[in-house]
Design a protein around this motif. Structure first.
Motif, PDB file in Angstrom:
ATOM      1  N   VAL A   2       0.841  -1.208   0.000  1.00 24.79           N
ATOM      2  CA  VAL A   2       0.000   0.000   0.000  1.00 24.79           C
ATOM      3  C   VAL A   2       0.868   1.247   0.000  1.00 24.79           C
ATOM      4  O   VAL A   2       0.616   2.214  -0.745  1.00 24.79           O
ATOM      5  CB  VAL A   2      -0.946  -0.013   1.207  1.00 24.79           C
ATOM      6  CG1 VAL A   2      -1.700   1.313   1.304  1.00 24.79           C
ATOM      7  CG2 VAL A   2      -1.931  -1.170   1.109  1.00 24.79           C
ATOM      8  N   ASP A   3       1.912   1.262   0.832  1.00 26.01           N
ATOM      9  CA  ASP A   3       2.815   2.413   0.882  1.00 26.01           C
ATOM     10  C   ASP A   3       3.503   2.642  -0.456  1.00 26.01           C
ATOM     11  O   ASP A   3       3.672   3.787  -0.901  1.00 26.01           O
ATOM     12  CB  ASP A   3       3.865   2.217   1.980  1.00 26.01           C
ATOM     13  CG  ASP A   3       3.282   2.377   3.376  1.00 26.01           C
ATOM     14  OD1 ASP A   3       2.195   2.987   3.495  1.00 26.01           O
ATOM     15  OD2 ASP A   3       3.898   1.877   4.343  1.00 26.01           O
ATOM     16  N   ASN A   8       0.983   4.092  -2.895  1.00 26.00           N
ATOM     17  CA  ASN A   8       0.632   5.459  -2.489  1.00 26.00           C
ATOM     18  C   ASN A   8       1.751   6.429  -2.854  1.00 26.00           C
ATOM     19  O   ASN A   8       1.497   7.513  -3.395  1.00 26.00           O
ATOM     20  CB  ASN A   8       0.358   5.500  -0.985  1.00 26.00           C
ATOM     21  CG  ASN A   8      -0.073   6.879  -0.519  1.00 26.00           C
ATOM     22  OD1 ASN A   8      -1.074   7.415  -0.971  1.00 26.00           O
ATOM     23  ND2 ASN A   8       0.708   7.467   0.381  1.00 26.00           N
ATOM     24  N   ASP A   9       2.998   6.050  -2.577  1.00 26.20           N
ATOM     25  CA  ASP A   9       4.128   6.924  -2.915  1.00 26.20           C
ATOM     26  C   ASP A   9       4.239   7.113  -4.427  1.00 26.20           C
ATOM     27  O   ASP A   9       4.465   8.227  -4.915  1.00 26.20           O
ATOM     28  CB  ASP A   9       5.434   6.333  -2.371  1.00 26.20           C
ATOM     29  CG  ASP A   9       5.501   6.331  -0.851  1.00 26.20           C
ATOM     30  OD1 ASP A   9       4.725   7.082  -0.237  1.00 26.20           O
ATOM     31  OD2 ASP A   9       6.313   5.569  -0.289  1.00 26.20           O
ATOM     32  N   TYR A  46       1.924   6.696  -6.891  1.00 29.28           N
ATOM     33  CA  TYR A  46       0.840   7.401  -7.559  1.00 29.28           C
ATOM     34  C   TYR A  46       0.645   8.815  -7.025  1.00 29.28           C
ATOM     35  O   TYR A  46       0.051   9.653  -7.715  1.00 29.28           O
ATOM     36  CB  TYR A  46      -0.441   6.581  -7.477  1.00 29.28           C
ATOM     37  CG  TYR A  46      -0.353   5.321  -8.308  1.00 29.28           C
ATOM     38  CD1 TYR A  46       0.421   5.301  -9.469  1.00 29.28           C
ATOM     39  CD2 TYR A  46      -1.003   4.155  -7.935  1.00 29.28           C
ATOM     40  CE1 TYR A  46       0.532   4.153 -10.234  1.00 29.28           C
ATOM     41  CE2 TYR A  46      -0.900   2.997  -8.706  1.00 29.28           C
ATOM     42  CZ  TYR A  46      -0.125   3.004  -9.851  1.00 29.28           C
ATOM     43  OH  TYR A  46      -0.010   1.878 -10.622  1.00 29.28           O
ATOM     44  N   THR A  47       1.131   9.080  -5.830  1.00 29.63           N
ATOM     45  CA  THR A  47       1.166  10.476  -5.367  1.00 29.63           C
ATOM     46  C   THR A  47       2.131  11.276  -6.229  1.00 29.63           C
ATOM     47  O   THR A  47       1.865  12.436  -6.579  1.00 29.63           O
ATOM     48  CB  THR A  47       1.580  10.544  -3.892  1.00 29.63           C
ATOM     49  OG1 THR A  47       0.614   9.853  -3.091  1.00 29.63           O
ATOM     50  CG2 THR A  47       1.677  11.983  -3.407  1.00 29.63           C
ATOM     51  N   ASP A 105       0.379  11.816  -9.523  1.00 28.23           N
ATOM     52  CA  ASP A 105      -0.664  12.847  -9.398  1.00 28.23           C
ATOM     53  C   ASP A 105      -0.065  14.247  -9.461  1.00 28.23           C
ATOM     54  O   ASP A 105      -0.663  15.165 -10.038  1.00 28.23           O
ATOM     55  CB  ASP A 105      -1.432  12.673  -8.088  1.00 28.23           C
ATOM     56  CG  ASP A 105      -2.274  11.396  -8.072  1.00 28.23           C
ATOM     57  OD1 ASP A 105      -2.509  10.841  -9.152  1.00 28.23           O
ATOM     58  OD2 ASP A 105      -2.689  10.983  -6.962  1.00 28.23           O
ATOM     59  N   THR A 146      -7.336   4.480 -10.676  1.00 33.56           N
ATOM     60  CA  THR A 146      -6.239   3.556 -10.409  1.00 33.56           C
ATOM     61  C   THR A 146      -6.862   2.277  -9.882  1.00 33.56           C
ATOM     62  O   THR A 146      -7.704   2.314  -8.984  1.00 33.56           O
ATOM     63  CB  THR A 146      -5.254   4.115  -9.364  1.00 33.56           C
ATOM     64  OG1 THR A 146      -5.972   4.430  -8.177  1.00 33.56           O
ATOM     65  CG2 THR A 146      -4.556   5.367  -9.870  1.00 33.56           C
ATOM     66  N   TYR A 171      -2.774   2.470 -13.824  1.00 33.34           N
ATOM     67  CA  TYR A 171      -3.002   3.913 -13.720  1.00 33.34           C
ATOM     68  C   TYR A 171      -3.542   4.381 -15.059  1.00 33.34           C
ATOM     69  O   TYR A 171      -2.921   4.156 -16.100  1.00 33.34           O
ATOM     70  CB  TYR A 171      -1.683   4.608 -13.389  1.00 33.34           C
ATOM     71  CG  TYR A 171      -1.792   6.038 -12.908  1.00 33.34           C
ATOM     72  CD1 TYR A 171      -2.046   6.328 -11.572  1.00 33.34           C
ATOM     73  CD2 TYR A 171      -1.605   7.103 -13.790  1.00 33.34           C
ATOM     74  CE1 TYR A 171      -2.114   7.637 -11.120  1.00 33.34           C
ATOM     75  CE2 TYR A 171      -1.679   8.417 -13.343  1.00 33.34           C
ATOM     76  CZ  TYR A 171      -1.938   8.675 -12.006  1.00 33.34           C
ATOM     77  OH  TYR A 171      -2.009   9.968 -11.563  1.00 33.34           O
TER      78      TYR A 171
END
Length: 537
Positions: free
Chosen positions: A367-368, A371-372, A374-375, A378, A391, A396
């Motif tokens: 998950v981390d 998250n890193d 796709y952040t 973004d 996503t 993506y």
């Protein structure tokens, strides 16, 4: 004047108490010409058969008194041997009733308002050279607007003229000045009224009966008042009221009647205690309401600003989940009709070897990682005219030309974004696996799509059509660190003449449409990771 009130209401209880005895089973409230009135019944053990002329004359003089702080006499009542004075009815009861009501909060503003009303009423009586004679908290009545009105003024003279001499109990004399206890004066005196006022101040400040702190029977207190020294006076702590008020009270109950201030002086001193402010409850309440209204306006303005900030945050969040036009329609409760877009370019990417990375990682680490990653994506797409569709896992999806139509720029916007993402992924590191490089495949295709909202609970903005399928296939059939584009996208980029560097991919399927690698653009100087097929790995 004599009035017979026949429309009595026996079911109503008394709203006040009197030093004159009354028959318990009979009501003291009656109706006179549609208005409620209060009957103060008098008895000394004998029936009254008629009202004599002397009583009529004395009563007539008191009945002519007019002041907002006097409880006006209405008439005399005589029926079945019962004699009573008739006054205006004050629904709040007496001052003593209010002070005894523990549920009623009385701040200094409230107390000073009641005392000022009492002062003004007594000042008016004394200006007309009339003493009250039996002033106490029980005959200070309070009307529905919390205005105090002095009642029973001149009552001793009315009773004397009618040859009535009711017996008073010791506790009814606690307001009486010492000199009158020693030598009674019919109708009282003006200095004696001032003494009675001082005892009422003690009641108002402490909300206790007179001399309650002495814990002595009334007859003993009266004996001490008659025969000083020492002087017998109530004891009040200095922090119970303003010092000026305590000083005024002390001067009013001084032993020498000639040393006591007049109500004219008391009025001026008490106004000074309140610093010239009006001590009227209604005026004070209006000021408080005005202040409250002003504070309420400020509070509403503050809350409105906070609401606007929260609304902006909510709109921003919704705009990140759904296109703005779609979100506005949903907020208005309108149905969102699917829309056809003839020109658009779609982006698909996923992580090469994601299954292996997941198998070697804890779920929270996966998950981390996503998250890193796709952040970062973004942040990149925010500088391009594109819309993030969704996503799903490591996939993506981005679109340009949808939902905002932008002509032929859609292919360039997605291509520029893809180059920026590819550059960023070259320097990206996995926190828990810094030695492993994250490799992605990218696929781009241009063509028509249909867009619409699917679902009511957690609605999703989805794209449909062959363009979506083709773009996804291009991504799946691509290579790590490569941007795989279709022939359609290549033609659009070539027509834009922006210097895109594209290489034809050798087709592995006979008869299949040609596809291309997007390798760069004139003026794009950011380093890109070397694809494994070019590095020989």
């Amino acid at each position: 004047m004599m009035t017979s009130l026949l429309d009595l209401k026996p079911q109503l209880s008394s709203v006040g108490r009197s030093y004159i005895q009354s028959t318990p089973e009979m009501s003291n409230i009656g109706l006179l010409e549609g208005d409620w009135v209060w009957l103060k019944k008098v008895t000394d053990g004998q029936k009254v058969t008629a009202v004599n002329q002397s009583t009529r004359s004395v009563f007539s003089s008191y009945r002519e008194m007019r002041h907002e702080n006097l409880n006006l006499y209405v008439g005399l009542f005589l029926d079945a041997g019962i004699f009573a004075t008739v006054t205006e009815h004050c629904p709040r009861g007496s001052l003593a009733d209010i002070l005894e009501d523990g549920s009623m909060r009385l701040d200094w503003m409230f107390k000073s308002s009641l005392l000022m009303d009492l002062i003004k009423g007594m000042k008016y009586l004394h200006m007309n050279r009339l003493s009250h004679g039996r002033l106490k908290s029980r005959n200070c009545m309070v009307d529905g607007r919390f205005v105090l009105k002095v009642s029973d003024y001149g009552l001793p003279m009315i009773l004397h003229s009618q040859n009535l001499h009711p017996v008073e109990e010791p506790h009814d004399l606690l307001w009486t000045a010492p000199e009158l206890l020693r030598e009674p004066v019919r109708g009282g005196t003006i200095p004696a009224d001032v003494f009675s006022f001082a005892i009422i101040i003690q009641e108002v400040i402490l909300r206790t009966p007179p001399y309650a702190m002495m814990d002595m029977p009334a007859h003993e207190i009266l004996q001490r008042l008659k025969a000083p020294p020492p002087l017998c006076r109530p004891v009040i702590c200095v922090d119970e009221a303003p010092a000026e008020c305590l000083s005024l009270m002390t001067s009013c109950w001084t032993e020498d009647p000639d040393q006591r201030p007049t109500f004219h002086d008391i009025y001026k001193q008490f106004r000074g205690i309140n610093r010239g402010k009006k001590a009227n409850i209604i005026d004070s309440m209006l000021r408080m309401l005005e202040q409250y209204s002003s504070n309420l306006e400020d509070l509403i303005r503050e809350r409105t600003d906070e609401l606007e900030i929260e609304r902006t945050k909510t709109d921003k969040l919704i705009s990140q989940l759904l296109p703005k036009s779609v979100a506005q329609s949903l907020k208005k409760g309108k149905a969102v009709t699917p829309e056809h877009y003839a020109d658009s370019t779609l982006y698909f990417s996923d992580i090469v070897g994601f299954t292996t990375i997941s198998a070697l990682s804890e779920p929270i680490e996966v998950v981390d990682l996503l998250n890193d990653l796709y952040t970062m994506f973004d942040a990149i797409i925010a500088s391009h005219d594109v819309y993030k569709v969704e996503t799903i896992g490591d996939a993506y999806m981005v679109a340009s030309g949808v939902p905002t139509r932008n002509g032929q720029r859609h292919a360039a916007e997605v291509s520029n974004m893809s180059l920026d993402i590819l550059h960023a992924i070259g320097a990206f590191k996995i926190k828990h696996m810094p030695e492993i490089k994250v490799k992605i495949r990218i696929g781009l295709h241009s063509g028509p799509v249909v867009a619409g909202v699917v679902g009511l609970t957690m609605p999703r903005y989805c794209l449909f059509g062959d363009t979506v399928t083709t773009a996804s296939h291009l991504e799946a059939s691509g290579l790590p660190y490569r941007i795989h584009i279709s022939l359609c996208t290549m033609k659009i980029l070539t027509s834009l003449k922006l210097g895109y560097k594209m290489e034809k991919r050798k087709s592995q399927v006979k008869g299949a449409e040609d596809t291309f690698w997007l390798a760069g653009r004139d003026g794009f100087t950011k380093p890109l990771p070397v694809p494994p097929d070019l590095a020989g790995g």
